[in-house]
Design a protein around this motif. Structure first.
Motif, PDB file in Angstrom:
ATOM      1  N   ILE A 234      24.346 -50.794  -1.630  1.00 17.39           N
ATOM      2  CA  ILE A 234      25.343 -49.780  -1.302  1.00 17.39           C
ATOM      3  C   ILE A 234      24.757 -48.833  -0.261  1.00 17.39           C
ATOM      4  O   ILE A 234      23.829 -48.075  -0.560  1.00 17.39           O
ATOM      5  N   PRO A 235      25.281 -48.864   0.988  1.00 17.71           N
ATOM      6  CA  PRO A 235      24.755 -47.993   2.039  1.00 17.71           C
ATOM      7  C   PRO A 235      25.253 -46.561   1.890  1.00 17.71           C
ATOM      8  O   PRO A 235      26.211 -46.283   1.153  1.00 17.71           O
ATOM      9  N   ALA A 236      24.621 -45.658   2.619  1.00 18.29           N
ATOM     10  CA  ALA A 236      24.933 -44.233   2.489  1.00 18.29           C
ATOM     11  C   ALA A 236      26.390 -43.923   2.793  1.00 18.29           C
ATOM     12  O   ALA A 236      26.981 -43.011   2.184  1.00 18.29           O
ATOM     13  N   ASP A 237      27.006 -44.664   3.731  1.00 23.57           N
ATOM     14  CA  ASP A 237      28.383 -44.346   4.098  1.00 23.57           C
ATOM     15  C   ASP A 237      29.401 -44.732   3.021  1.00 23.57           C
ATOM     16  O   ASP A 237      30.598 -44.463   3.168  1.00 23.57           O
ATOM     17  N   THR A 271      39.880 -52.737  -3.498  1.00 18.63           N
ATOM     18  CA  THR A 271      40.912 -53.732  -3.787  1.00 18.63           C
ATOM     19  C   THR A 271      40.240 -54.984  -4.324  1.00 18.63           C
ATOM     20  O   THR A 271      39.282 -55.491  -3.706  1.00 18.63           O
ATOM     21  N   ILE A 272      40.713 -55.487  -5.450  1.00 16.83           N
ATOM     22  CA  ILE A 272      40.124 -56.689  -6.032  1.00 16.83           C
ATOM     23  C   ILE A 272      40.538 -57.902  -5.204  1.00 16.83           C
ATOM     24  O   ILE A 272      41.730 -58.173  -5.038  1.00 16.83           O
ATOM     25  N   ARG A 273      39.556 -58.619  -4.682  1.00 17.63           N
ATOM     26  CA  ARG A 273      39.817 -59.806  -3.869  1.00 17.63           C
ATOM     27  C   ARG A 273      39.765 -61.094  -4.695  1.00 17.63           C
ATOM     28  O   ARG A 273      40.436 -62.079  -4.376  1.00 17.63           O
ATOM     29  N   VAL A 288      35.623 -52.768  -0.554  1.00 18.36           N
ATOM     30  CA  VAL A 288      35.613 -51.309  -0.479  1.00 18.36           C
ATOM     31  C   VAL A 288      34.751 -50.889   0.705  1.00 18.36           C
ATOM     32  O   VAL A 288      33.654 -51.419   0.904  1.00 18.36           O
ATOM     33  N   GLY A 289      35.285 -49.984   1.516  1.00 16.90           N
ATOM     34  CA  GLY A 289      34.514 -49.468   2.642  1.00 16.90           C
ATOM     35  C   GLY A 289      34.055 -50.517   3.623  1.00 16.90           C
ATOM     36  O   GLY A 289      32.979 -50.380   4.213  1.00 16.90           O
ATOM     37  N   GLY A 290      34.839 -51.572   3.789  1.00 18.41           N
ATOM     38  CA  GLY A 290      34.473 -52.619   4.725  1.00 18.41           C
ATOM     39  C   GLY A 290      33.433 -53.585   4.196  1.00 18.41           C
ATOM     40  O   GLY A 290      32.937 -54.437   4.937  1.00 18.41           O
TER      41      GLY A 290
END
Length: 320
Positions: A234-237, A271-273, A288-290
Motif C-alpha cells: 500500500i503506497p503513501a497515496d 469496487t470488488i472486481r 482502489v486508488g488505481g
C-alpha cells in the motif's frame, strides 16, 4: 534461558551455510524455525545437537547434557530400526544408556500408552502408517527425558490431512512434558499453529525472530513478508483511502490480506472486481486508488461490483 546461541556460523567447502545466527530459547518453549530448502535449518539443528561443530560462535546451555538429560535430535526420516519392534525401537536409547530393565519397561510402557501405540508394541516399522512411525520416533526421543528435543521437518512425511492434527498432538505432548523443543520446518501453517516463538532463516541468516503473530503480521522486511505468504503493498497515496494513520515520511506499508476488513458502502473508495471461494474464507480482489488489493473475508454477502470501504484491522495491522 535454556539455550543461548550467539553468532553461530558454519561453512562447507568455503560456502557459508550459517551466518551469525543468534537467538535465545526459554525453558519449556517451543521454537519453530522456518525457511526455504537450503536455508541452513537442518545444519543449525546438527550444530545445536553437537553433531556438527560451528566455525564461529557459541552455544550456552543452562544445563549439562548427560545420560539423564540429553539433547535429542529426531530426524525427518525417523530412522527407525527396521528389524526391531516398536517396543525395541522406543527402548533403544535407554538400553544404550544402560538403564535397568525395570526402568526401561516402565518408561517404554508409559510411552506406548501415551502415544496410543500399545496394540502396536510388537509390530515392525514396515507395518506402521507414516503417522505411527512418527509417533514411535518421537516416543523414542522422549523416553530418555531429554533436556531439549530437536525436530527436523516433523511434518514432511505426512499427508496434508494429518499435518495439523499431528502438529496439535506434538504441541500438547511438548507442553504436557515441559520439554524445550526446537523444530525446523517449511510447513508454515503448522509452525504458526504450534510455536511460542518463530524464526525465519534465509540463506543462512536469521532474518527475524518473534511470536508467530509478530513475525507473520509485522515482518521485518519484504523478503520475510513474501516468504510467509501474500502481502498487499500500500503506497503513501492510498493511506487516506484506507483511513490509515501512519508516521510522516512513510512511503509504503505491507499488509496481509486477512488484516484488511471490507464493508458495503455505496460511497466507498473500492469496487470488488472478483470474489474467489477458498474454503473457510473468500478472497476478494478490490480495485482502489488505481490499484488492486487482495482481501480475505468470511463470506458476508459482498459480490462483484459492490462498492466498499476498506479498513486495517487494528489487531492485525502492520507496522511501518
Amino acid at each position: 534461558m535454556d539455550l543461548q546461541l550467539r553468532g553461530i556460523s558454519k561453512q562447507y567447502n568455503g560456502k557459508p551455510v550459517l551466518q551469525d545466527v543468534s537467538f535465545d530459547v526459554a525453558k519449556g518453549e517451543f521454537v519453530a524455525l522456518v525457511g526455504p530448502s537450503g536455508a541452513g535449518k537442518t545444519t543449525l539443528l546438527k550444530v545445536i545437537a553437537g553433531l556438527e561443530d560451528p566455525d564461529g560462535g557459541e552455544i550456552h546451555c543452562s544445563f549439562a547434557s548427560s545420560k539423564e538429560r540429553p539433547i535429542i535430535l529426531v530426524f525427518q526420516d525417523f530412522l527407525l530400526f527396521p528389524t526391531m519392534t516398536v517396543f525395541e525401537n522406543i527402548a533403544f536409547g535407554l538400553r544404550a544408556r544402560k538403564f535397568p530393565k525395570t526402568v526401561i519397561r516402565e518408561r517404554v510402557e508409559h510411552m506406548l500408552h501415551y502415544f496410543q501405540l500399545e496394540n502396536r508394541a510388537n509390530a515392525y516399522p514396515a507395518q506402521l502408517s507414516g503417522g505411527q512411525q512418527q509417533r514411535v520416533a518421537i516416543a523414542r526421543g522422549m523416553v530418555v527425558n531429554p533436556a531439549v528435543m530437536l525436530l527436523d521437518e516433523p511434518f514432511a512425511n505426512l499427508d496434508r490431512s494429518l499435518r495439523l492434527e499431528t502438529a496439535g498432538f506434538i504441541r500438547r505432548t511438548q507442553q504436557e512434558f515441559g520439554i524445550t523443543t526446537i523444530a525446523v520446518t517449511h510447513d508454515l501453517d503448522e509452525a504458526l499453529a504450534v510455536s511460542d516463538s518463530m524464526g525465519v532463516l534465509m540463506k543462512g541468516r536469521l532474518e527475524q525472530m518473534g511470536t508467530p503473530k509478530e513475525v507473520y503480521f509485522f515482518p521485518k522486511n519484504q523478503q520475510v513478508a513474501r516468504f510467509l505468504g501474500p502481502m498487499n503493498t500500500i503506497p503513501a497515496d492510498m493511506f487516506h483511502l484506507l483511513d490509515m494513520d501512519v508516521a510522516p515520511g512513510t512511503r509504503e506499508l505491507l499488509v496481509r490480506p486477512e488484516a484488511l476488513d471490507l464493508a458495503a458502502d455505496p460511497d466507498g473508495p473500492g469496487t470488488i472486481r472478483e470474489v474467489r471461494f477458498s474454503g473457510h474464507y473468500q478472497a476478494c480482489v478490490v480495485a482502489v486508488g488505481g490499484r488492486e488489493l487482495v482481501i480475505y473475508q468470511k463470506p458476508n454477502g459482498l459480490r462483484t461490483g459492490h462498492r466498499v470501504r476498506i479498513r486495517v484491522n487494528a489487531d492485525l495491522g502492520t507496522r511501518e
